[in-house]
Design a protein around this motif. Structure first.
Motif, PDB file in Angstrom:
ATOM      1  N   PRO A  55     -77.658 140.779  20.827  1.00 36.71           N
ATOM      2  CA  PRO A  55     -78.305 140.950  19.527  1.00 36.71           C
ATOM      3  C   PRO A  55     -77.845 142.188  18.759  1.00 36.71           C
ATOM      4  CG  PRO A  55     -79.918 141.223  21.287  1.00 36.71           C
ATOM      5  CD  PRO A  55     -78.620 140.842  21.905  1.00 36.71           C
ATOM      6  N   TYR A  56     -77.619 143.303  19.442  1.00 32.02           N
ATOM      7  CA  TYR A  56     -77.251 144.516  18.727  1.00 32.02           C
ATOM      8  C   TYR A  56     -75.878 144.400  18.077  1.00 32.02           C
ATOM      9  CZ  TYR A  56     -81.224 147.404  20.100  1.00 32.02           C
ATOM     10  OH  TYR A  56     -82.478 147.936  20.226  1.00 32.02           O
ATOM     11  N   LEU A  57     -74.911 143.825  18.774  1.00 32.78           N
ATOM     12  CA  LEU A  57     -73.576 143.686  18.185  1.00 32.78           C
ATOM     13  C   LEU A  57     -73.534 142.603  17.111  1.00 32.78           C
ATOM     14  CD1 LEU A  57     -71.246 144.125  21.273  1.00 32.78           C
ATOM     15  CD2 LEU A  57     -71.656 145.723  19.419  1.00 32.78           C
ATOM     16  N   ILE A  70     -76.377 152.764  12.556  1.00 34.60           N
ATOM     17  CA  ILE A  70     -77.612 153.413  13.013  1.00 34.60           C
ATOM     18  C   ILE A  70     -78.203 152.640  14.186  1.00 34.60           C
ATOM     19  CG2 ILE A  70     -79.994 153.950  12.364  1.00 34.60           C
ATOM     20  CD1 ILE A  70     -78.900 154.511   9.524  1.00 34.60           C
ATOM     21  N   LEU A  71     -78.202 151.333  14.087  1.00 38.34           N
ATOM     22  CA  LEU A  71     -78.746 150.498  15.161  1.00 38.34           C
ATOM     23  C   LEU A  71     -77.954 150.684  16.452  1.00 38.34           C
ATOM     24  CD1 LEU A  71     -80.855 148.307  15.830  1.00 38.34           C
ATOM     25  CD2 LEU A  71     -79.169 146.620  15.119  1.00 38.34           C
ATOM     26  N   LEU A  72     -76.638 150.718  16.351  1.00 33.02           N
ATOM     27  CA  LEU A  72     -75.812 150.918  17.548  1.00 33.02           C
ATOM     28  C   LEU A  72     -75.988 152.324  18.113  1.00 33.02           C
ATOM     29  CD1 LEU A  72     -72.545 149.039  16.561  1.00 33.02           C
ATOM     30  CD2 LEU A  72     -74.350 148.293  18.117  1.00 33.02           C
ATOM     31  N   ALA A  73     -76.186 153.309  17.251  1.00 30.89           N
ATOM     32  CA  ALA A  73     -76.430 154.675  17.726  1.00 30.89           C
ATOM     33  C   ALA A  73     -77.747 154.753  18.485  1.00 30.89           C
ATOM     34  CB  ALA A  73     -76.425 155.645  16.551  1.00 30.89           C
ATOM     35  N   VAL A  74     -78.768 154.087  17.972  1.00 28.28           N
ATOM     36  CA  VAL A  74     -80.055 154.053  18.668  1.00 28.28           C
ATOM     37  C   VAL A  74     -79.899 153.364  20.016  1.00 28.28           C
ATOM     38  CG1 VAL A  74     -82.381 153.066  18.593  1.00 28.28           C
ATOM     39  CG2 VAL A  74     -81.449 154.209  16.589  1.00 28.28           C
ATOM     40  N   TRP A  75     -79.121 152.290  20.064  1.00 27.98           N
ATOM     41  CA  TRP A  75     -78.886 151.613  21.338  1.00 27.98           C
ATOM     42  C   TRP A  75     -78.149 152.533  22.304  1.00 27.98           C
ATOM     43  CZ3 TRP A  75     -74.658 150.227  24.264  1.00 27.98           C
ATOM     44  CH2 TRP A  75     -74.925 149.372  25.340  1.00 27.98           C
ATOM     45  N   GLY A  76     -77.183 153.287  21.814  1.00 27.86           N
ATOM     46  CA  GLY A  76     -76.444 154.221  22.664  1.00 27.86           C
ATOM     47  C   GLY A  76     -77.328 155.306  23.245  1.00 27.86           C
ATOM     48  N   VAL A 102     -87.501 144.551  21.614  1.00 31.95           N
ATOM     49  CA  VAL A 102     -88.615 144.681  20.664  1.00 31.95           C
ATOM     50  C   VAL A 102     -88.199 145.584  19.502  1.00 31.95           C
ATOM     51  CG1 VAL A 102     -90.928 145.658  20.376  1.00 31.95           C
ATOM     52  CG2 VAL A 102     -90.440 144.162  22.306  1.00 31.95           C
ATOM     53  N   PHE A 103     -87.526 146.700  19.803  1.00 35.08           N
ATOM     54  CA  PHE A 103     -87.063 147.586  18.734  1.00 35.08           C
ATOM     55  C   PHE A 103     -86.100 146.853  17.805  1.00 35.08           C
ATOM     56  CE2 PHE A 103     -83.934 150.455  16.925  1.00 35.08           C
ATOM     57  CZ  PHE A 103     -84.763 151.301  16.201  1.00 35.08           C
ATOM     58  N   TRP A 104     -85.199 146.064  18.386  1.00 37.74           N
ATOM     59  CA  TRP A 104     -84.232 145.345  17.570  1.00 37.74           C
ATOM     60  C   TRP A 104     -84.931 144.369  16.616  1.00 37.74           C
ATOM     61  CZ3 TRP A 104     -83.151 140.030  17.647  1.00 37.74           C
ATOM     62  CH2 TRP A 104     -82.057 139.644  16.877  1.00 37.74           C
ATOM     63  N   VAL A 105     -85.905 143.626  17.122  1.00 36.69           N
ATOM     64  CA  VAL A 105     -86.629 142.668  16.281  1.00 36.69           C
ATOM     65  C   VAL A 105     -87.356 143.397  15.153  1.00 36.69           C
ATOM     66  CG1 VAL A 105     -88.577 141.049  16.249  1.00 36.69           C
ATOM     67  CG2 VAL A 105     -86.870 140.912  18.057  1.00 36.69           C
TER      68      VAL A 105
END
Length: 119
Positions: A55-57, A70-76, A102-105
């Motif tokens: 989902p993140y990619l 920003i989303l990928l940085a948060v995942w990292g 949950v954060f991604w959604v």
């Protein structure tokens, strides 16, 4: 001088890691089955990687490029914390993947509602 620095560094590491039962500088294994703890840690990190891989990619198709970075940085950052948790509390690492999902959604749906992100 060098020998005293090594002794001080070894004592600091023993304080951070824990001295074990007898104060010998050895680290005690977590209570319970150590194999199960390792399996839980590996499974937690694998699930976290799967959540990041799919989902993140793929979110780059829905969110703008800046929001995707920003989303990928948060995942990292979450990956760093997941690895640290897997080393200290392996069973707790199983919670990292559902929290990331949950954060991604919330992030994607919130951006869709507030900023009108569409595919």
């Amino acid at each position: 001088m060098v020998g005293s620095v090594a002794v001080v560094a070894e004592e600091e590491v023993a304080e951070v890691v824990g001295r074990g039962d007898e104060g010998t500088g050895t680290v005690t294994e977590p209570s319970g089955n150590p194999l199960a703890a390792r399996v839980a840690a590996v499974a937690g990190l694998a699930l976290y990687g799967l959540v990041g891989g799919v989902p993140y990619l793929v979110s780059g198709l829905v969110v703008p490029p800046v929001a995707h970075v920003i989303l990928l940085a948060v995942w990292g950052v979450g990956l760093v914390y997941a690895v640290r948790i897997a080393r200290t509390k392996p069973y707790l690492s199983l919670v990292a993947a559902p929290l990331a999902l949950v954060f991604w959604v919330v992030y994607v749906q919130g951006g869709s509602l507030i900023f009108g992100w569409t595919a």
